[in-house]
Motif scaffolding. Structure first.
Motif, PDB file in Angstrom:
ATOM      1  N   ARG A 155       0.829  -1.198   0.000  1.00 15.52           N
ATOM      2  CA  ARG A 155       0.000   0.000   0.000  1.00 15.52           C
ATOM      3  C   ARG A 155       0.865   1.250   0.000  1.00 15.52           C
ATOM      4  O   ARG A 155       0.565   2.244  -0.660  1.00 15.52           O
ATOM      5  CB  ARG A 155      -0.923  -0.019   1.221  1.00 15.52           C
ATOM      6  CG  ARG A 155      -1.917   1.132   1.255  1.00 15.52           C
ATOM      7  CD  ARG A 155      -2.686   1.120   2.560  1.00 15.52           C
ATOM      8  NE  ARG A 155      -1.760   1.110   3.662  1.00 15.52           N
ATOM      9  CZ  ARG A 155      -1.853   0.304   4.719  1.00 15.52           C
ATOM     10  NH1 ARG A 155      -2.856  -0.526   4.843  1.00 15.52           N
ATOM     11  NH2 ARG A 155      -0.944   0.339   5.664  1.00 15.52           N
TER      12      ARG A 155
ATOM     13  N   LEU B 127      -1.796   0.646  -6.080  1.00 18.31           N
ATOM     14  CA  LEU B 127      -2.479  -0.123  -7.122  1.00 18.31           C
ATOM     15  C   LEU B 127      -1.361  -0.851  -7.867  1.00 18.31           C
ATOM     16  O   LEU B 127      -0.646  -0.244  -8.659  1.00 18.31           O
ATOM     17  CB  LEU B 127      -3.262   0.793  -8.061  1.00 18.31           C
ATOM     18  CG  LEU B 127      -3.989   0.090  -9.208  1.00 18.31           C
ATOM     19  CD1 LEU B 127      -5.079  -0.837  -8.693  1.00 18.31           C
ATOM     20  CD2 LEU B 127      -4.584   1.110 -10.177  1.00 18.31           C
TER      21      LEU B 127
ATOM     22  N   TRP C 209      -4.677  -6.707 -11.258  1.00 16.43           N
ATOM     23  CA  TRP C 209      -4.260  -5.668 -10.320  1.00 16.43           C
ATOM     24  C   TRP C 209      -4.666  -6.008  -8.896  1.00 16.43           C
ATOM     25  O   TRP C 209      -5.593  -6.790  -8.670  1.00 16.43           O
ATOM     26  CB  TRP C 209      -4.919  -4.337 -10.701  1.00 16.43           C
ATOM     27  CG  TRP C 209      -4.569  -3.874 -12.074  1.00 16.43           C
ATOM     28  CD1 TRP C 209      -5.175  -4.253 -13.237  1.00 16.43           C
ATOM     29  CD2 TRP C 209      -3.535  -2.950 -12.433  1.00 16.43           C
ATOM     30  NE1 TRP C 209      -4.588  -3.621 -14.308  1.00 16.43           N
ATOM     31  CE2 TRP C 209      -3.577  -2.806 -13.848  1.00 16.43           C
ATOM     32  CE3 TRP C 209      -2.588  -2.224 -11.713  1.00 16.43           C
ATOM     33  CZ2 TRP C 209      -2.704  -1.969 -14.531  1.00 16.43           C
ATOM     34  CZ3 TRP C 209      -1.726  -1.385 -12.402  1.00 16.43           C
ATOM     35  CH2 TRP C 209      -1.779  -1.269 -13.791  1.00 16.43           C
TER      36      TRP C 209
ATOM     37  N   ALA D 232      -5.539  -3.602  -5.521  1.00 10.10           N
ATOM     38  CA  ALA D 232      -5.686  -2.259  -4.947  1.00 10.10           C
ATOM     39  C   ALA D 232      -5.644  -2.353  -3.427  1.00 10.10           C
ATOM     40  O   ALA D 232      -6.418  -3.107  -2.826  1.00 10.10           O
ATOM     41  CB  ALA D 232      -6.999  -1.626  -5.406  1.00 10.10           C
TER      42      ALA D 232
ATOM     43  N   ALA E  29      -7.744   4.208  -4.131  1.00  9.33           N
ATOM     44  CA  ALA E  29      -7.859   3.317  -5.287  1.00  9.33           C
ATOM     45  C   ALA E  29      -9.019   2.335  -5.093  1.00  9.33           C
ATOM     46  O   ALA E  29      -9.816   2.092  -6.007  1.00  9.33           O
ATOM     47  CB  ALA E  29      -6.548   2.558  -5.500  1.00  9.33           C
TER      48      ALA E  29
ATOM     49  N   VAL F 103      -9.421  -6.514 -10.840  1.00  8.89           N
ATOM     50  CA  VAL F 103      -8.785  -5.773  -9.757  1.00  8.89           C
ATOM     51  C   VAL F 103      -9.260  -6.384  -8.443  1.00  8.89           C
ATOM     52  O   VAL F 103     -10.465  -6.403  -8.160  1.00  8.89           O
ATOM     53  CB  VAL F 103      -9.169  -4.274  -9.773  1.00  8.89           C
ATOM     54  CG1 VAL F 103      -8.402  -3.526  -8.678  1.00  8.89           C
ATOM     55  CG2 VAL F 103      -8.918  -3.653 -11.134  1.00  8.89           C
TER      56      VAL F 103
ATOM     57  N   VAL G  64      -9.699  -5.915  -4.715  1.00 12.61           N
ATOM     58  CA  VAL G  64      -9.714  -4.759  -3.822  1.00 12.61           C
ATOM     59  C   VAL G  64      -9.606  -5.250  -2.381  1.00 12.61           C
ATOM     60  O   VAL G  64     -10.434  -6.021  -1.907  1.00 12.61           O
ATOM     61  CB  VAL G  64     -10.973  -3.871  -4.009  1.00 12.61           C
ATOM     62  CG1 VAL G  64     -10.942  -3.171  -5.356  1.00 12.61           C
ATOM     63  CG2 VAL G  64     -12.248  -4.649  -3.876  1.00 12.61           C
TER      64      VAL G  64
END
Ligand code: HEM
Ligand code: SF4
Lengths: 71, 404
Positions: B33, B38, B50, B52, B57, B311, B313
């Motif tokens: 982080r 990201l 990805w 995040a 992000a 992504v 998260v």
């Protein structure tokens, strides 16, 4: 401060009613945002800004000094 | 937001939690982080997408409709997941749908979960809680808090709200549990899903025959949902409110017992409860990870996520972002934790969050008040943690107190 809500975007998450009660509520049938006070008094401004910032659907907009801001 | 260093190698999702830190996100997320909020990530199936971890992000991705929630588009981020693409969301599973299909279901349900409606349940949640405190006392010191307190309260509440007989819980609790495990074999998942749906189908048939005054009864009577949708949605609602809230109660208690000054602050000041709940949601983030997939190229903080890329998260990493929450690794019940992502963000933000808030704001302080000398009945490092589960927390929490 001018507050506006967009009931088409609202998802009924209730963050507004939780964060700035008295300014926002949710209607009892659909759970959609209800704007109780489009021109809230000064002492509510911080809470209203926070509510606009945390609304998950960006359905709350606040205009200050004629400048619209969405968080 | 920082840019990804041009030659930085893709990472894999950190999942191991450091020994002795049961409340902290997996080691490795914090450093990512800080350096690469990201980051490119290699998924177990070989996809390069990805990860995040920064608050900005994560919030951006969850709030942008160009990112889809559909399971069949996503790459599974955890090791040991299904081979090949995921099947689309089962009927009624709202978290795997996009607008407008999602909107239709969400709008049918929203009005049932408003702040005001949920607050009206407070007294009733207090009663249920008091009964379970009595039961805990009868069982005596050494009892497992998960089984005696954290699991039954949310189960009773969601059953009553939906109109599911609590006596039937033997027929769905284990299935719901299996569905929440990231490690369950696909066959077991499948069997659990079928078990849950079979149960719901019987219940829905009963509601259609004799509608009653509860959520499923009302939906059976008033909505245009098909039987299949009603069964799927009912099963989903039932499962969504069980493990999540139970783990917040149990892990929340563990966190408070490990931070005695915070526990005392909450015990001394009942008014602190709502704020304390927000902070515990932030600090613990038991629903730790979600995934979205780009439907088109999207620029996120200066980097471009290409169409088709997933992504992951990390809600738990975002909730410890020092740019959003100063001293993020400190549990401070007096902090303003509003804006945490513990219930997600965007159109899928938790539908049951106002209910969960009421349950937590009642159950946690009531426990501390009833048993002022409550403490762990096992060394803290022997509490079995739910690593490898979609919902983090503890499997068991043996507690003790002084009997008078
Ligand atoms: C403290 C307890 C809870 C936590 C931590 C929690 C967390 C979450 C999170 C993070 C999401 C978003 C998932 C995503 O975007 O991928 C979510 C969605 C959802 N939650 Fe909760 N939840 C809790 C309690 C409940 C309860 C009590 C219910 C009751 C029915 C519930 C029902 C739902 C539903 C239906 C969704 C899907 C909403 C949608 O897709 O529109 N949750 N929850
Ligand atoms: S916070 Fe936003 S989405 Fe939630 S009820 Fe208010 S306006 Fe609607």
């Amino acid at each position: 401060m001018d507050v506006r809500v967009d009931r088409d975007r609202c998802l009924g998450a209730g963050m507004c009613a939780l964060t700035a009660p008295g300014v926002f509520d949710q209607d009892q049938d659909q759970g959609l945002v209800v704007l109780l006070d489009p021109h809230p008094p000064e002492d509510r401004h911080a809470a209203v800004r926070l509510a606009a910032g945390v609304c998950p659907a960006s359905a709350v907009t606040v205009a200050e000094h004629g400048r619209p801001t969405t968080a | 937001m920082q840019h990804e260093p041009t030659h930085a190698a893709p990472v894999t999702l950190p999942t191991g939690r450091a020994a002795g830190c049961p409340f902290d996100p997996p080691a490795g997320l914090a450093q990512l982080r800080e350096e690469r909020p990201l980051a490119r990530m290699t998924y177990p199936d070989g996809h390069v997408g990805w990860l995040a971890t920064g608050h900005a992000a994560v919030r951006f991705v969850l709030g942008d409709p160009r990112f889809s929630s559909r399971y069949e588009l996503m790459h599974y981020p955890f090791p040991g997941g299904p081979e090949g693409p995921l099947p689309p969301a089962p009927v009624g599973d709202m978290t795997g749908m996009d607008a407008p299909e999602h909107t239709r279901l969400r709008r049918l349900l929203m009005g049932r979960f408003t702040v005001r409606r949920m607050r009206q349940l407070t007294d009733w949640v207090r009663e249920i809680t008091a009964e379970h405190l009595d039961a805990l006392e009868r069982r005596g010191p050494g009892t497992d808090l998960v089984e005696a307190y954290a699991r039954p309260i949310p189960a009773l509440v969601i059953c009553e709200l939906l109109g599911v007989p609590y006596a039937d819980r033997g027929r769905f609790q284990d299935h719901a549990h299996t569905l929440m495990s990231m490690e369950a074999a696909p066959e077991d998942r499948h069997a659990a899903m079928n078990g849950l749906l079979e149960y719901m189908a019987e219940l829905v048939a009963a509601k259609r025959a004799a509608p009653c005054d509860d959520l499923l009864g009302d939906l059976a009577r008033e909505s245009d949902l098909t039987d299949e949708e009603l069964v799927g949605l009912g099963g989903f609602l039932l499962a969504a409110g069980l493990d999540t809230t139970a783990n917040m109660i149990a892990h929340g208690t563990f966190a408070l017992l490990s931070n005695p000054a915070q526990a005392e602050a909450l015990r001394d000041d009942p008014e602190l409860a709502p704020q304390a709940v927000e902070e515990l949601m932030r600090y613990l983030t038991v629903a730790h990870t979600s995934v979205r997939t780009a439907l088109e190229d999207v620029e996120v903080g200066g980097q471009v996520v290409r169409a088709g890329e997933s992504v992951t998260v990390s809600l738990e990493a975002a909730n410890r972002d020092p740019e959003r929450f100063p001293d993020p690794d400190v549990l401070d019940l007096h902090r303003r934790a509003t804006g945490h992502l513990g219930f997600g963000h965007g159109i899928h933000q938790c539908l049951g969050q106002q209910l969960a808030r009421v349950e937590l704001a009642v159950a946690l302080p009531a426990l501390l008040t009833r048993f002022p000398a409550l403490r762990l009945d096992t060394p803290a490092d022997e509490v079995p943690l739910r690593t490898g589960m979609n919902i983090y927390g503890v499997h068991r929490l043996p507690v003790t107190w002084d009997e008078d």
